[in-house]
Structure formats: C-alpha cells, structure tokens
Design a protein around this motif. Sequence first.
Motif, PDB file in Angstrom:
ATOM      1  N   SER A   1      63.862  52.540  47.672  1.00 58.43           N
ATOM      2  CA  SER A   1      62.410  52.253  48.244  1.00 58.43           C
ATOM      3  C   SER A   1      62.043  50.747  48.184  1.00 58.43           C
ATOM      4  CB  SER A   1      61.382  53.034  47.046  1.00 58.43           C
ATOM      5  OG  SER A   1      61.485  52.416  45.834  1.00 58.43           O
ATOM      6  N   GLY A   2      62.366  49.976  47.463  1.00 61.06           N
ATOM      7  CA  GLY A   2      62.290  48.646  47.525  1.00 61.06           C
ATOM      8  C   GLY A   2      62.782  47.913  48.931  1.00 61.06           C
ATOM      9  N   ALA A   3      64.129  48.468  49.185  1.00 55.51           N
ATOM     10  CA  ALA A   3      64.811  47.987  50.493  1.00 55.51           C
ATOM     11  C   ALA A   3      63.848  48.581  51.617  1.00 55.51           C
ATOM     12  CB  ALA A   3      66.325  48.453  50.514  1.00 55.51           C
ATOM     13  N   ASN A   4      63.241  49.668  51.672  1.00 58.45           N
ATOM     14  CA  ASN A   4      62.542  50.121  52.613  1.00 58.45           C
ATOM     15  C   ASN A   4      61.122  49.521  52.833  1.00 58.45           C
ATOM     16  OD1 ASN A   4      64.432  52.226  53.595  1.00 58.45           O
ATOM     17  ND2 ASN A   4      63.196  53.739  52.045  1.00 58.45           N
ATOM     18  N   VAL A   5      60.539  48.945  51.797  1.00 61.44           N
ATOM     19  CA  VAL A   5      59.426  48.161  51.956  1.00 61.44           C
ATOM     20  C   VAL A   5      59.837  46.718  52.337  1.00 61.44           C
ATOM     21  CG1 VAL A   5      57.754  46.944  50.271  1.00 61.44           C
ATOM     22  CG2 VAL A   5      58.133  49.366  49.931  1.00 61.44           C
ATOM     23  N   ILE A   6      60.821  46.168  52.036  1.00 61.75           N
ATOM     24  CA  ILE A   6      61.341  44.899  52.625  1.00 61.75           C
ATOM     25  C   ILE A   6      61.489  44.814  53.998  1.00 61.75           C
ATOM     26  CG2 ILE A   6      63.161  43.251  52.741  1.00 61.75           C
ATOM     27  CD1 ILE A   6      63.217  43.581  49.631  1.00 61.75           C
ATOM     28  N   MET A   7      62.201  45.958  54.545  1.00 60.48           N
ATOM     29  CA  MET A   7      62.490  46.569  55.793  1.00 60.48           C
ATOM     30  C   MET A   7      61.100  46.493  56.702  1.00 60.48           C
ATOM     31  SD  MET A   7      65.759  46.188  56.544  1.00 60.48           S
ATOM     32  CE  MET A   7      66.004  46.837  58.026  1.00 60.48           C
ATOM     33  N   LYS A   8      60.407  47.317  56.346  1.00 61.52           N
ATOM     34  CA  LYS A   8      58.845  47.338  56.761  1.00 61.52           C
ATOM     35  C   LYS A   8      58.152  46.078  57.061  1.00 61.52           C
ATOM     36  CE  LYS A   8      57.678  52.155  55.692  1.00 61.52           C
ATOM     37  NZ  LYS A   8      56.981  53.111  54.970  1.00 61.52           N
ATOM     38  N   ASN A   9      58.376  45.160  56.001  1.00 58.92           N
ATOM     39  CA  ASN A   9      57.464  43.912  55.985  1.00 58.92           C
ATOM     40  C   ASN A   9      58.242  42.894  56.791  1.00 58.92           C
ATOM     41  OD1 ASN A   9      55.498  44.778  54.214  1.00 58.92           O
ATOM     42  ND2 ASN A   9      56.493  44.031  52.504  1.00 58.92           N
ATOM     43  N   ASN A  10      59.501  43.009  57.007  1.00 58.97           N
ATOM     44  CA  ASN A  10      60.230  41.952  57.774  1.00 58.97           C
ATOM     45  C   ASN A  10      60.190  42.481  59.320  1.00 58.97           C
ATOM     46  OD1 ASN A  10      60.270  40.384  55.764  1.00 58.97           O
ATOM     47  ND2 ASN A  10      62.515  40.957  55.125  1.00 58.97           N
TER      48      ASN A  10
ATOM     49  N   MET B   1      67.616  49.173  37.468  1.00 62.65           N
ATOM     50  CA  MET B   1      67.007  50.072  38.331  1.00 62.65           C
ATOM     51  C   MET B   1      67.677  50.912  38.889  1.00 62.65           C
ATOM     52  SD  MET B   1      64.677  48.808  41.528  1.00 62.65           S
ATOM     53  CE  MET B   1      64.735  47.087  41.349  1.00 62.65           C
ATOM     54  N   GLY B   2      67.416  52.200  39.022  1.00 61.96           N
ATOM     55  CA  GLY B   2      68.303  53.422  39.734  1.00 61.96           C
ATOM     56  C   GLY B   2      68.046  53.221  41.074  1.00 61.96           C
ATOM     57  N   PHE B   3      69.113  54.220  41.658  1.00 57.92           N
ATOM     58  CA  PHE B   3      69.027  54.077  43.170  1.00 57.92           C
ATOM     59  C   PHE B   3      67.414  54.310  43.982  1.00 57.92           C
ATOM     60  CE2 PHE B   3      69.244  56.576  47.151  1.00 57.92           C
ATOM     61  CZ  PHE B   3      70.016  55.644  47.925  1.00 57.92           C
ATOM     62  N   GLY B   4      66.650  55.289  43.103  1.00 59.59           N
ATOM     63  CA  GLY B   4      65.353  55.587  43.862  1.00 59.59           C
ATOM     64  C   GLY B   4      64.794  54.328  43.969  1.00 59.59           C
ATOM     65  N   GLY B   5      64.535  53.154  42.856  1.00 57.85           N
ATOM     66  CA  GLY B   5      63.712  52.295  43.021  1.00 57.85           C
ATOM     67  C   GLY B   5      64.382  51.124  43.961  1.00 57.85           C
ATOM     68  N   SER B   6      65.686  51.289  43.974  1.00 54.65           N
ATOM     69  CA  SER B   6      66.259  50.171  44.866  1.00 54.65           C
ATOM     70  C   SER B   6      66.134  50.501  46.380  1.00 54.65           C
ATOM     71  CB  SER B   6      67.772  49.886  44.494  1.00 54.65           C
ATOM     72  OG  SER B   6      68.420  51.123  44.737  1.00 54.65           O
TER      73      SER B   6
END
Length: 88
Positions: free
Chosen positions: A8-17, A1-6
């Motif tokens: 954006s995944g980190a941003n989603v996790i931060m929003k959910n938590n 997985m490239g930087f863009g996917g990782s």
Amino acid sequence: MGFGGSSSGANVIMKNNRRSRKSKTEKFQKTTGSKIGGIEFDQKISEADLEKIRNGLKTSNRKRQLKISAAMVASLLLFGFIFFYFMF
C-alpha cells in the motif's frame, strides 16, 4: 512491516509521483506555436433536428445490422450444407 503495508505504501508513492499527461493537441501547440483550439459551432441546432438525425441514424443502423445478420445466416447455411454433403 508486512506485505500489506509495503504494497500500500508503494501504491501511494506511485500515485503521488504520477506525471501529468499532456494531450497531443497541447504538445502540438507547444512545439509549433499553433493556436489550434477545439471545434466550436456558432449555430445552435433545435431538438426537432436532433431527433430527425437520431431517427435517421437508428434506421440506417437497423438496415446495416439486418444486412449483416442476413449475410451471416446465408453463409452459415451454405457452410452447413457443404459440411453435410462431404461428411455424409
């Protein structure tokens, strides 16, 4: 997985938590058992009274701004005269 996917995944996790933020009033009520609420007014104010208050605030703000600008102009002129006196 490239930087863009990782990233954006980190941003989603931060929003959910994200934790829910509590106001200082809620925290105060919980710790002290106080029944303090918001400010409530029983009387309604008319539009004419509101307009009178608005005009009074505008007038006082204009006077204050005029005093500030006059003081700034006077201090800049004084500084300019002192500067040119000592430099030339």
